[in-house]
Each structure stands twice: as C-alpha cells, then as structure tokens.
Design a protein around this motif. Sequence first.
Motif, PDB file in Angstrom:
ATOM      1  N   ASP A  89      33.474  11.791  -7.204  1.00 64.99           N
ATOM      2  CA  ASP A  89      33.910  13.001  -6.505  1.00 64.99           C
ATOM      3  C   ASP A  89      32.765  13.998  -6.324  1.00 64.99           C
ATOM      4  O   ASP A  89      32.941  15.018  -5.656  1.00 64.99           O
ATOM      5  CB  ASP A  89      35.049  13.687  -7.272  1.00 64.99           C
ATOM      6  CG  ASP A  89      36.313  12.854  -7.325  1.00 64.99           C
ATOM      7  OD1 ASP A  89      36.940  12.803  -8.408  1.00 64.99           O
ATOM      8  OD2 ASP A  89      36.687  12.244  -6.301  1.00 64.99           O
ATOM      9  N   THR A  90      31.627  13.718  -6.909  1.00 70.37           N
ATOM     10  CA  THR A  90      30.479  14.610  -6.797  1.00 70.37           C
ATOM     11  C   THR A  90      30.033  14.725  -5.349  1.00 70.37           C
ATOM     12  O   THR A  90      29.783  13.727  -4.674  1.00 70.37           O
ATOM     13  CB  THR A  90      29.312  14.093  -7.663  1.00 70.37           C
ATOM     14  OG1 THR A  90      29.694  14.148  -9.040  1.00 70.37           O
ATOM     15  CG2 THR A  90      28.060  14.921  -7.439  1.00 70.37           C
ATOM     16  N   ALA A  91      29.959  15.962  -4.856  1.00 69.47           N
ATOM     17  CA  ALA A  91      29.610  16.216  -3.461  1.00 69.47           C
ATOM     18  C   ALA A  91      29.580  17.722  -3.228  1.00 69.47           C
ATOM     19  O   ALA A  91      30.015  18.494  -4.086  1.00 69.47           O
ATOM     20  CB  ALA A  91      30.626  15.576  -2.521  1.00 69.47           C
ATOM     21  N   VAL A  92      29.088  18.088  -2.065  1.00 71.70           N
ATOM     22  CA  VAL A  92      29.285  19.451  -1.584  1.00 71.70           C
ATOM     23  C   VAL A  92      30.613  19.465  -0.822  1.00 71.70           C
ATOM     24  O   VAL A  92      30.834  18.631   0.058  1.00 71.70           O
ATOM     25  CB  VAL A  92      28.137  19.909  -0.669  1.00 71.70           C
ATOM     26  CG1 VAL A  92      28.411  21.311  -0.140  1.00 71.70           C
ATOM     27  CG2 VAL A  92      26.811  19.869  -1.418  1.00 71.70           C
ATOM     28  N   GLY A 121      30.047  25.648   2.026  1.00 65.46           N
ATOM     29  CA  GLY A 121      29.999  24.562   1.056  1.00 65.46           C
ATOM     30  C   GLY A 121      29.859  25.054  -0.367  1.00 65.46           C
ATOM     31  O   GLY A 121      29.208  26.067  -0.634  1.00 65.46           O
ATOM     32  N   THR A 122      30.466  24.300  -1.276  1.00 62.45           N
ATOM     33  CA  THR A 122      30.353  24.598  -2.702  1.00 62.45           C
ATOM     34  C   THR A 122      30.136  23.270  -3.438  1.00 62.45           C
ATOM     35  O   THR A 122      30.812  22.279  -3.157  1.00 62.45           O
ATOM     36  CB  THR A 122      31.598  25.349  -3.213  1.00 62.45           C
ATOM     37  OG1 THR A 122      31.417  25.718  -4.574  1.00 62.45           O
ATOM     38  CG2 THR A 122      32.882  24.543  -3.070  1.00 62.45           C
ATOM     39  N   GLN A 123      29.179  23.259  -4.339  1.00 63.12           N
ATOM     40  CA  GLN A 123      28.786  22.023  -5.016  1.00 63.12           C
ATOM     41  C   GLN A 123      29.747  21.703  -6.157  1.00 63.12           C
ATOM     42  O   GLN A 123      30.032  22.550  -7.007  1.00 63.12           O
ATOM     43  CB  GLN A 123      27.364  22.155  -5.579  1.00 63.12           C
ATOM     44  CG  GLN A 123      26.892  20.974  -6.388  1.00 63.12           C
ATOM     45  CD  GLN A 123      26.615  19.753  -5.543  1.00 63.12           C
ATOM     46  OE1 GLN A 123      25.967  19.841  -4.497  1.00 63.12           O
ATOM     47  NE2 GLN A 123      27.106  18.586  -5.973  1.00 63.12           N
ATOM     48  N   VAL A 124      30.214  20.464  -6.171  1.00 67.25           N
ATOM     49  CA  VAL A 124      31.004  19.941  -7.284  1.00 67.25           C
ATOM     50  C   VAL A 124      30.231  18.773  -7.886  1.00 67.25           C
ATOM     51  O   VAL A 124      29.885  17.825  -7.179  1.00 67.25           O
ATOM     52  CB  VAL A 124      32.395  19.476  -6.805  1.00 67.25           C
ATOM     53  CG1 VAL A 124      33.130  18.742  -7.924  1.00 67.25           C
ATOM     54  CG2 VAL A 124      33.208  20.656  -6.307  1.00 67.25           C
ATOM     55  N   THR A 125      29.958  18.870  -9.160  1.00 67.38           N
ATOM     56  CA  THR A 125      29.243  17.809  -9.863  1.00 67.38           C
ATOM     57  C   THR A 125      30.084  17.350 -11.049  1.00 67.38           C
ATOM     58  O   THR A 125      30.454  18.167 -11.891  1.00 67.38           O
ATOM     59  CB  THR A 125      27.869  18.290 -10.359  1.00 67.38           C
ATOM     60  OG1 THR A 125      27.110  18.765  -9.242  1.00 67.38           O
ATOM     61  CG2 THR A 125      27.113  17.153 -11.028  1.00 67.38           C
ATOM     62  N   VAL A 126      30.365  16.050 -11.077  1.00 73.25           N
ATOM     63  CA  VAL A 126      31.170  15.475 -12.150  1.00 73.25           C
ATOM     64  C   VAL A 126      30.280  14.544 -12.953  1.00 73.25           C
ATOM     65  O   VAL A 126      29.769  13.555 -12.425  1.00 73.25           O
ATOM     66  CB  VAL A 126      32.383  14.720 -11.595  1.00 73.25           C
ATOM     67  CG1 VAL A 126      33.264  14.215 -12.737  1.00 73.25           C
ATOM     68  CG2 VAL A 126      33.184  15.607 -10.645  1.00 73.25           C
ATOM     69  N   SER A 127      30.105  14.867 -14.210  1.00 70.53           N
ATOM     70  CA  SER A 127      29.242  14.048 -15.071  1.00 70.53           C
ATOM     71  C   SER A 127      30.077  12.990 -15.791  1.00 70.53           C
ATOM     72  O   SER A 127      31.238  13.208 -16.124  1.00 70.53           O
ATOM     73  CB  SER A 127      28.530  14.927 -16.090  1.00 70.53           C
ATOM     74  OG  SER A 127      29.472  15.567 -16.932  1.00 70.53           O
ATOM     75  N   SER A 128      29.427  11.864 -16.031  1.00 72.55           N
ATOM     76  CA  SER A 128      30.147  10.750 -16.686  1.00 72.55           C
ATOM     77  C   SER A 128      30.027  10.824 -18.191  1.00 72.55           C
ATOM     78  O   SER A 128      29.277  11.614 -18.730  1.00 72.55           O
ATOM     79  CB  SER A 128      29.600   9.421 -16.181  1.00 72.55           C
ATOM     80  OG  SER A 128      28.220   9.351 -16.426  1.00 72.55           O
TER      81      SER A 128
END
Length: 128
Positions: A89-92, A121-128
């Motif tokens: 799901d990581t994306a702008v 745009g807003t950045q979403v970063t999902v770490s594993s």
Amino acid sequence: VQLQASGGGLVQAGGSLRLSCSASGVTFNYYAIAWFRQAPGKEREGVSCINARDGNTNYKDSVKGRFTISRDNAKNTVYLQMSSLKPEDTAVYYCAAPDPMYYCDEGARLDVIDFESWGQGTQVTVSS
C-alpha cells in the motif's frame, strides 16, 4: 476545485491511517471524489471513489474490506480510512475530482483521464 490531501505517514504493517481530502472553491456536494495512489516506478491507480448524490462507493479489489471511503459534505471533506495496511500500500495518495456529471460505478475501473482536479498528494509508507 481546489483539493488538499493530508493524513499520510509511516505505519507498520497491520496498522491504520486516515487520509483527508479538503475541498474549496466549489459546491462540494455536487462532486464525486476519488483517491488514487502512485508507487515509485508505477502508474497512478484508482483506489476508491464516492459519489456526491447517493454516496455510492467504488473500491479497487485489493483494498476491499480494508479501506473505507466516506464524506462529510458539511465539512467539504472526504476521508479514506485505511486499515490492515500492507507494504504494497506504500505510495503517494492523491485525491481527485471529476466533472460534476461523473458517476462512480461500483466495480468500474477508475481512470486518471476522467479526473480534472488533483490535490498535492500525501505519502503513505507501510513498513514490514
């Protein structure tokens, strides 16, 4: 339509975020609003859409059951509640508005070409 997206951030896999899209300059409740996202090196893709008139919604298959789109016309705001987030799901994430005649059909593919106004745009970063 002027749109401003907010609410992105860094979250661990399985976590949640709520994105907001604030609109100005128009009669907000005339417009469907959609969320798109773009990961590095990939094309921009539609995630979800919500109609103005009947509140009908549309979701990309990969987010069904995890993401919920909603709108508060009194606040000129559309929300995207994202749960059970995955690294993919990581994306702008961008919010966008089409012309007032556009209708979000359930199951229809959201196409960038149909949307005229875009937020920053807003950045979403999902770490594993």
